[in-house]
Every structure is written in C-alpha cells, then in structure tokens.
Design a protein around this motif. Structure first.
Motif, PDB file in Angstrom:
ATOM      1  N   GLU A  19       1.014  -1.123  -0.109  1.00  0.00           N
ATOM      2  CA  GLU A  19       0.160  -0.053   0.019  1.00  0.00           C
ATOM      3  C   GLU A  19       0.831   1.404   0.037  1.00  0.00           C
ATOM      4  N   GLY A  20       2.089   0.940   0.344  1.00  0.00           N
ATOM      5  CA  GLY A  20       3.096   2.357   0.404  1.00  0.00           C
ATOM      6  C   GLY A  20       3.650   2.737  -1.097  1.00  0.00           C
ATOM      7  N   THR A  21       4.753   3.378  -0.974  1.00  0.00           N
ATOM      8  CA  THR A  21       5.219   4.016  -2.579  1.00  0.00           C
ATOM      9  C   THR A  21       6.720   3.710  -2.509  1.00  0.00           C
ATOM     10  N   VAL A  22       7.240   3.758  -3.386  1.00  0.00           N
ATOM     11  CA  VAL A  22       8.584   3.451  -3.488  1.00  0.00           C
ATOM     12  C   VAL A  22       9.284   4.809  -3.948  1.00  0.00           C
ATOM     13  N   LYS A  23      10.381   5.136  -3.566  1.00  0.00           N
ATOM     14  CA  LYS A  23      11.060   6.420  -3.592  1.00  0.00           C
ATOM     15  C   LYS A  23      12.462   6.229  -3.359  1.00  0.00           C
ATOM     16  N   GLU A  24      13.380   7.463  -3.743  1.00  0.00           N
ATOM     17  CA  GLU A  24      14.715   7.364  -3.213  1.00  0.00           C
ATOM     18  C   GLU A  24      14.491   7.984  -1.672  1.00  0.00           C
ATOM     19  N   PHE A  25      15.421   7.168  -0.738  1.00  0.00           N
ATOM     20  CA  PHE A  25      15.486   7.569   0.548  1.00  0.00           C
ATOM     21  C   PHE A  25      16.769   7.211   1.044  1.00  0.00           C
ATOM     22  N   GLY A  26      17.522   8.401   1.652  1.00  0.00           N
ATOM     23  CA  GLY A  26      18.733   8.006   2.210  1.00  0.00           C
ATOM     24  C   GLY A  26      19.872   7.331   1.353  1.00  0.00           C
ATOM     25  N   GLY A  27      19.522   7.743  -0.042  1.00  0.00           N
ATOM     26  CA  GLY A  27      20.659   6.910  -0.734  1.00  0.00           C
ATOM     27  C   GLY A  27      20.150   5.907  -1.470  1.00  0.00           C
ATOM     28  N   LEU A  28      19.134   5.201  -1.140  1.00  0.00           N
ATOM     29  CA  LEU A  28      18.623   3.868  -1.691  1.00  0.00           C
ATOM     30  C   LEU A  28      17.130   3.995  -2.017  1.00  0.00           C
ATOM     31  N   VAL A  71      10.411   2.083   6.632  1.00  0.00           N
ATOM     32  CA  VAL A  71      11.105   2.382   5.533  1.00  0.00           C
ATOM     33  C   VAL A  71      11.686   0.820   5.219  1.00  0.00           C
ATOM     34  N   VAL A  72      11.586   0.333   4.152  1.00  0.00           N
ATOM     35  CA  VAL A  72      12.476  -0.729   3.494  1.00  0.00           C
ATOM     36  C   VAL A  72      13.162  -0.486   2.367  1.00  0.00           C
TER      37      VAL A  72
END
Length: 235
Positions: A19-28, A71-72
């Motif tokens: 149900e979440g979203t995928v985006k760049e976070f903390g370099g990954l 966060v995954v």
C-alpha cells in the motif's frame, strides 16, 4: 546463511505490491509506508530476496497501521538473489552483497529517518538483514531490534548489543539453530529474549505460503511479537 535452506521458498517478487510508495530515501530506493505524523519509525532490512517481496511489504503495511513510519530499503540494488541462476550461486552472489556493505548503507537511511523528525527508531532484520540490524544495535543507531531467523550473527555480536533485542527463531534452521540462538540470550547485557517457534523453518516470517493456514498463523504470531516489542521500546 548462505545455502539451500537460506534460499528456500523464494518469493514471487512484485514491484507493485503493498500500500506504500517507492522512492529514493537516504541514498537507496525504498518502500515507504505510514504517516510522517507517526509516533516513531521502523526500519525493515530484507533477506537476500530484497524489498519487492509481497509478504515483506504486507508486514511493513501492518507495522505502519500500528502507528509507525516504515522504511524498507532496497539494499540489493536491483540484484536480489536468484536461485534459478545456476551460474551465480549464493556464495558467489553474496560477494557483491556483503552485510558489511549493508550496514554502511543503513547509516544514511537512519540519518534520513531522523531528518524527518523521528528521534526513536526500531529495526527488524530477516536472515541477511538480521546481521545488518545487529550491527546497528551494536553501534547505537537504533533504540530496539527484532531479528527473524537471523543469518551470520554470532555470540560475540550479542555481547556488544546496546539496544533491547528480540530474537524470533525457527525450530528447523541449519544457519541459526535453536541451540545457537538460546546462547545469545545468556550473553546479553540489555533487555532481550529468544523465542523458538516449533515446526517452522528458516524464513517463515516472510516466506510463508499465504494459502497455508498454519504457516500464516505462525508468521502472524511472530509479527505480533515484533509489534509488541516495538510498542514497548520504540516510543
């Protein structure tokens, strides 16, 4: 960690699951679920199959529903272990995906979570990810940890753990056998426990068959134990 049982029951990866979203976070690239208004944050570190595993994302959504920002990260960089690739067995694959590298990449993820206003962070690791979470717990980056059928973790690691830690192990696990996990509890200098789940195999918390009622029940029991631990220590 690196062998047939470690890689049994591979998930059918789905980049659109959850149900979440995928985006760049903390370099990954990361799967993110939950509100920024949540009470605290949870970092999930996957097994060798990476962050597109539907059961892992389903668990992330369950944790988010309990009131956390989750966060995954994609620690596998688009290259999860593929058991069908006979030219690249896991002992070869792991050379490009060492847990030491995972730990280094987790540090800016933790920093990025803190930049969102979260001062309290818990983390859960699965198999490969268990070692990464232990390193975070040894170094003071997180406030609580949960390990599910961890791989590559040693008794010496547990002597250095600084955060409350729960270990959820399988009765049938050649990489983290119950006899080893039970020794972890005896060397802890912080709050923690080891729980062995009868009749389950390595990977059962995220690589279960959704059509198998008993497998689902065992996984959900572990998930609830995880949520209870975070509720106690990640506030």
């Amino acid at each position: 960690m690196a062998g047939p049982q470690c890689c049994a029951n591979p998930p059918a990866l789905n980049p659109n699951s959850g149900e979440g979203t995928v985006k760049e976070f903390g370099g990954l690239l990361s799967y993110i679920t939950g509100s920024l208004d949540s009470k605290a944050a949870i970092l999930l570190v996957s097994d060798v199959f990476g962050f597109e595993a539907p059961n892992l994302r389903k668990l992330a959504d369950k944790i988010a529903a309990a009131g956390y920002y989750v966060v995954v990260p994609e620690f596998m960089h688009g290259d999860p272990y593929d058991p069908d690739n006979t030219e690249r067995p896991v002992l070869v694959w792991i050379k490009d995906h060492g847990v030491d590298k995972g730990f280094e990449e987790a540090k800016p993820i933790v920093s990025a979570i803190k930049s969102k206003g979260f001062s309290t962070i818990g983390a859960a690791g699965f198999c490969w990810g268990g070692k990464v979470v232990v390193e975070l717990a040894k170094s003071g980056y997180i406030q609580a940890a949960v390990l599910c059928h961890p791989g590559l973790v040693t008794i010496d690691d547990f002597k250095e753990v600084k955060a409350p830690i729960a270990v959820l192990g399988a009765e049938i696990d050649e990489y983290s056998p119950p006899e080893l996990l039970e020794q972890f509890e005896g060397v802890l200098s912080v709050e923690g426990y080891v729980k062995i789940f009868p009749g389950v195999i390595h990977g059962w918390t995220v690589r279960y068959d959704v059509e198998d009622k008993k497998a689902v029940e065992a996984a959900e029991e572990a998930h609830q134990d995880m949520l209870d631990w975070f509720a106690k220590y990640v506030k």
